[in-house]
Scaffold this active site. Structure first.
Site, PDB file in Angstrom:
ATOM      1  N   LYS A 221     -12.947 -25.262   2.116  1.00  0.00           N
ATOM      2  CA  LYS A 221     -13.065 -24.176   3.357  1.00  0.00           C
ATOM      3  C   LYS A 221     -13.349 -25.146   4.447  1.00  0.00           C
ATOM      4  O   LYS A 221     -14.442 -25.784   4.659  1.00  0.00           O
ATOM      5  CB  LYS A 221     -14.090 -23.354   3.214  1.00  0.00           C
ATOM      6  CG  LYS A 221     -14.405 -22.437   4.456  1.00  0.00           C
ATOM      7  CD  LYS A 221     -15.382 -21.103   4.119  1.00  0.00           C
ATOM      8  CE  LYS A 221     -15.689 -20.454   5.379  1.00  0.00           C
ATOM      9  NZ  LYS A 221     -16.527 -21.234   6.304  1.00  0.00           N
TER      10      LYS A 221
ATOM     11  N   ASP B  56      -9.454 -17.912   7.826  1.00  0.00           N
ATOM     12  CA  ASP B  56     -10.191 -17.287   8.800  1.00  0.00           C
ATOM     13  C   ASP B  56     -10.329 -17.371  10.077  1.00  0.00           C
ATOM     14  O   ASP B  56      -9.318 -18.683  10.499  1.00  0.00           O
ATOM     15  CB  ASP B  56     -11.575 -17.044   8.159  1.00  0.00           C
ATOM     16  CG  ASP B  56     -12.265 -18.337   8.124  1.00  0.00           C
ATOM     17  OD1 ASP B  56     -12.074 -19.083   9.025  1.00  0.00           O
ATOM     18  OD2 ASP B  56     -13.118 -18.612   7.394  1.00  0.00           O
ATOM     19  N   GLY B  57     -10.951 -16.719  10.954  1.00  0.00           N
ATOM     20  CA  GLY B  57     -11.145 -17.094  12.396  1.00  0.00           C
ATOM     21  C   GLY B  57     -10.437 -16.077  13.393  1.00  0.00           C
ATOM     22  O   GLY B  57      -9.085 -16.213  13.410  1.00  0.00           O
TER      23      GLY B  57
ATOM     24  N   TYR C 289     -26.981 -15.939  17.133  1.00  0.00           N
ATOM     25  CA  TYR C 289     -26.722 -16.796  16.137  1.00  0.00           C
ATOM     26  C   TYR C 289     -25.201 -16.441  15.579  1.00  0.00           C
ATOM     27  O   TYR C 289     -24.538 -17.078  15.288  1.00  0.00           O
ATOM     28  CB  TYR C 289     -27.824 -16.828  14.990  1.00  0.00           C
ATOM     29  CG  TYR C 289     -27.402 -17.567  13.933  1.00  0.00           C
ATOM     30  CD1 TYR C 289     -27.356 -19.013  13.973  1.00  0.00           C
ATOM     31  CD2 TYR C 289     -27.250 -16.885  12.673  1.00  0.00           C
ATOM     32  CE1 TYR C 289     -26.933 -19.639  12.907  1.00  0.00           C
ATOM     33  CE2 TYR C 289     -26.884 -17.654  11.584  1.00  0.00           C
ATOM     34  CZ  TYR C 289     -26.743 -18.980  11.599  1.00  0.00           C
ATOM     35  OH  TYR C 289     -26.182 -19.677  10.575  1.00  0.00           O
TER      36      TYR C 289
ATOM     37  N   ARG D  99     -17.664 -12.228  11.454  1.00  0.00           N
ATOM     38  CA  ARG D  99     -18.586 -11.187  12.188  1.00  0.00           C
ATOM     39  C   ARG D  99     -18.314  -9.979  12.427  1.00  0.00           C
ATOM     40  O   ARG D  99     -19.193  -9.374  12.491  1.00  0.00           O
ATOM     41  CB  ARG D  99     -18.254 -11.766  13.738  1.00  0.00           C
ATOM     42  CG  ARG D  99     -18.746 -13.409  14.079  1.00  0.00           C
ATOM     43  CD  ARG D  99     -18.510 -13.944  15.334  1.00  0.00           C
ATOM     44  NE  ARG D  99     -18.981 -15.178  15.647  1.00  0.00           N
ATOM     45  CZ  ARG D  99     -18.337 -16.316  15.556  1.00  0.00           C
ATOM     46  NH1 ARG D  99     -17.105 -16.210  15.135  1.00  0.00           N
ATOM     47  NH2 ARG D  99     -18.799 -17.414  15.608  1.00  0.00           N
TER      48      ARG D  99
ATOM     49  N   HIS E 238     -14.420 -22.740  11.222  1.00  0.00           N
ATOM     50  CA  HIS E 238     -16.134 -22.195  10.927  1.00  0.00           C
ATOM     51  C   HIS E 238     -16.277 -21.241  12.089  1.00  0.00           C
ATOM     52  O   HIS E 238     -17.312 -21.232  12.656  1.00  0.00           O
ATOM     53  CB  HIS E 238     -16.907 -23.342  10.947  1.00  0.00           C
ATOM     54  CG  HIS E 238     -18.055 -23.339  10.118  1.00  0.00           C
ATOM     55  ND1 HIS E 238     -18.482 -24.510   9.300  1.00  0.00           N
ATOM     56  CD2 HIS E 238     -19.131 -22.572  10.175  1.00  0.00           C
ATOM     57  CE1 HIS E 238     -19.792 -23.999   8.827  1.00  0.00           C
ATOM     58  NE2 HIS E 238     -20.059 -22.927   9.372  1.00  0.00           N
TER      59      HIS E 238
ATOM     60  N   GLN F  81     -19.949 -19.677  -1.881  1.00  0.00           N
ATOM     61  CA  GLN F  81     -19.808 -20.856  -0.926  1.00  0.00           C
ATOM     62  C   GLN F  81     -20.887 -21.855  -1.254  1.00  0.00           C
ATOM     63  O   GLN F  81     -22.211 -21.661  -1.495  1.00  0.00           O
ATOM     64  CB  GLN F  81     -19.674 -20.189   0.669  1.00  0.00           C
ATOM     65  CG  GLN F  81     -19.828 -21.502   1.837  1.00  0.00           C
ATOM     66  CD  GLN F  81     -21.115 -22.040   2.006  1.00  0.00           C
ATOM     67  OE1 GLN F  81     -22.293 -21.407   1.735  1.00  0.00           O
ATOM     68  NE2 GLN F  81     -21.145 -23.388   2.594  1.00  0.00           N
TER      69      GLN F  81
ATOM     70  N   PRO G 140     -18.039 -16.156   3.750  1.00  0.00           N
ATOM     71  CA  PRO G 140     -19.482 -16.547   3.687  1.00  0.00           C
ATOM     72  C   PRO G 140     -20.211 -16.562   5.157  1.00  0.00           C
ATOM     73  O   PRO G 140     -19.633 -17.244   6.130  1.00  0.00           O
ATOM     74  CB  PRO G 140     -19.584 -17.776   3.005  1.00  0.00           C
ATOM     75  CG  PRO G 140     -18.073 -18.580   3.293  1.00  0.00           C
ATOM     76  CD  PRO G 140     -17.300 -17.266   3.432  1.00  0.00           C
TER      77      PRO G 140
ATOM     78  N   THR H 195     -17.451 -25.885   1.490  1.00  0.00           N
ATOM     79  CA  THR H 195     -17.304 -26.154   2.883  1.00  0.00           C
ATOM     80  C   THR H 195     -17.273 -27.611   3.214  1.00  0.00           C
ATOM     81  O   THR H 195     -18.117 -28.257   2.815  1.00  0.00           O
ATOM     82  CB  THR H 195     -18.586 -25.438   3.672  1.00  0.00           C
ATOM     83  OG1 THR H 195     -18.562 -24.188   3.595  1.00  0.00           O
ATOM     84  CG2 THR H 195     -18.341 -25.682   5.357  1.00  0.00           C
TER      85      THR H 195
ATOM     86  N   TYR I 102     -22.325 -25.883   0.033  1.00  0.00           N
ATOM     87  CA  TYR I 102     -22.288 -27.126   0.948  1.00  0.00           C
ATOM     88  C   TYR I 102     -22.763 -28.065   0.214  1.00  0.00           C
ATOM     89  O   TYR I 102     -23.589 -27.932  -1.021  1.00  0.00           O
ATOM     90  CB  TYR I 102     -23.520 -26.938   2.023  1.00  0.00           C
ATOM     91  CG  TYR I 102     -23.205 -26.126   3.204  1.00  0.00           C
ATOM     92  CD1 TYR I 102     -22.116 -26.469   4.178  1.00  0.00           C
ATOM     93  CD2 TYR I 102     -23.683 -24.970   3.576  1.00  0.00           C
ATOM     94  CE1 TYR I 102     -21.800 -26.199   5.278  1.00  0.00           C
ATOM     95  CE2 TYR I 102     -23.455 -24.485   4.628  1.00  0.00           C
ATOM     96  CZ  TYR I 102     -22.512 -24.820   5.664  1.00  0.00           C
ATOM     97  OH  TYR I 102     -21.972 -24.113   6.782  1.00  0.00           O
TER      98      TYR I 102
ATOM     99  N   SER J  57     -22.649 -16.955   0.985  1.00  0.00           N
ATOM    100  CA  SER J  57     -23.162 -17.991   1.255  1.00  0.00           C
ATOM    101  C   SER J  57     -24.159 -18.704   0.545  1.00  0.00           C
ATOM    102  O   SER J  57     -25.251 -17.785   0.041  1.00  0.00           O
ATOM    103  CB  SER J  57     -23.693 -17.877   2.993  1.00  0.00           C
ATOM    104  OG  SER J  57     -24.390 -18.942   3.303  1.00  0.00           O
TER     105      SER J  57
HETATM  106  C1  LAC Z   1     -23.249 -21.497  10.289  1.00  0.00           C
HETATM  107  C2  LAC Z   1     -23.573 -22.428   9.028  1.00  0.00           C
HETATM  108  C3  LAC Z   1     -24.762 -21.918   8.582  1.00  0.00           C
HETATM  109  O1  LAC Z   1     -22.306 -21.488  10.800  1.00  0.00           O
HETATM  110  O2  LAC Z   1     -22.462 -22.269   8.265  1.00  0.00           O
HETATM  111  O3  LAC Z   1     -24.357 -21.308  11.009  1.00  0.00           O
END
Ligand code: LAC
Length: 337
Positions: free
Chosen positions: A210, A265-266, A5, A289, A234, A108, A58, A136, A110, A87
């Site tokens: 975002k 980010d990324g 995940y 991550r 994302h 963050q 987040p 987001t 949604y 988040s």
């Molecule tokens: C994800 C969502 C929850 O990337 O933002 O898994």
């Protein structure tokens, strides 16, 4: 399942890899014989002073990485003096995370299909002292999460999307396979700029958008007087085959023309990446991550250590490019053929 995940992204994960490859393909321009005995990494962002320009992005469900979850992340970030963006899909409630935080938190959001849920979430974040909201905007629907689908990813027993246990119990339920429906109930796929205006009318806390990659969208945000944007795909988790964020950044910075805060980010994995992002016009970066791996390995101390490593590498990169101060970081630090 938990590893996949966090590590995984959308579809064939081209964009996730490209986030890294694009940083690697940018070369730095080293300079010598500059006095670098004092490196100053302090930046000001939305009336907040950050000792170094790295925030914690987040990310949902920190308890998948460590039983202490977001509380440990908040403590680890606090020791490193870094800002955590919580988040809305945290596995710990914002009020509890705030008790563990010694640095300001951001939150963050949604846009939930039920506006009352979104409003309640914002008010909770505001009451808990959050200094900024990150809305987001890149996920009106969710992309192909093939790794999650293969794993039938679901929340293990005892882990919940805490904010939604009361606000929207379906989204919080343990055992629910996320790729089979829950994403559809998380976000309002009809959201538009009007939704952003409505959210802004609810609060004086600055709102950043975002998930902006298009210079046109960045211009629209700047015209509307939005506080800032986060250039993000994302983590490659939504629409595969979009550009790396560092590739998208220069045109966005040009379109914005200094009218609002631009973060990125990324793919930030090294201090040199932070330097490259700032050289191309970001005011700060977010990591995702990397701190989750730190959390998984060492709890709060692991988060602190990841931030220390990145900060030290960033200082070394500044020194070796001959720019001891943040405001000295320009495109001159990038190698041109
Ligand atoms: C994800 C969502 C929850 O990337 O933002 O898994």
């Amino acid at each position: 399942m938990a590893y996949n995940y966090i590590a995984g992204a959308a579809a064939d994960e081209y964009t996730m890899r490209r986030n890294r490859e694009a940083f690697a393909s940018i070369r730095l321009h080293p300079r010598v014989l500059v006095d670098t005995s004092h490196i100053d990494t302090q930046v000001n962002l939305l009336n907040q002073s950050l000792p170094f320009p790295i925030l914690l992005a987040p990310a949902a469900y920190h308890k998948l990485a460590h039983p202490e979850g977001e509380n440990a992340t908040a403590r680890g970030a606090g020791i490193a003096q870094a800002t955590l963006i919580v988040s809305s899909y945290a596995s710990t409630a914002i009020e509890e995370i705030a008790k563990n935080a010694t640095q300001p938190l951001w939150f963050q959001i949604y846009a939930h299909p039920d506006q009352g849920v979104t409003r309640e979430l914002m008010l909770r974040g505001q009451a808990a002292g959050c200094r900024a909201f990150c809305l987001t905007v890149d996920s009106p629907v969710f992309g192909a999460r093939n790794r999650e689908a293969r794993d039938r990813f679901c929340l293990p027993r005892g882990i919940y999307a805490e904010h939604f246990r009361s606000l929207d119990p379906k989204s919080a339920k343990a055992g629910h396979v996320l790729s089979e429906g829950i994403y559809g109930t998380m976000t309002d796929s009809s959201m538009t700029w009007k939704t952003v205006d409505w959210l802004r009318s609810l609060t004086n806390v600055p709102i950043l958008l975002k998930g902006v990659l298009s210079p046109q969208d960045a211009s629209l945000a700047a015209e509307r007087g939005i506080a800032g944007i986060i250039v993000s795909n994302h983590g490659g988790r939504n629409l595969d085959t979009v550009p790396a964020t560092i590739e998208a950044l220069p045109r966005i910075v040009q379109a914005v023309g200094g009218r609002m805060v631009v973060l990125l980010d990324g793919g930030i994995r090294r201090g040199t990446d932070v330097l490259k992002a700032l050289a191309l016009g970001a005011q700060a970066v977010l990591i995702g991550r990397p701190y989750l791996w730190g959390l998984a390995v060492g709890g709060a101390a692991g988060v602190t250590e990841v931030l220390r490593i990145l900060r030290d590498e960033f200082c070394a990169a500044m020194a070796l490019c001959g720019v001891p101060r943040i405001d000295g970081i320009t495109r001159e630090v990038l190698w041109r053929d």
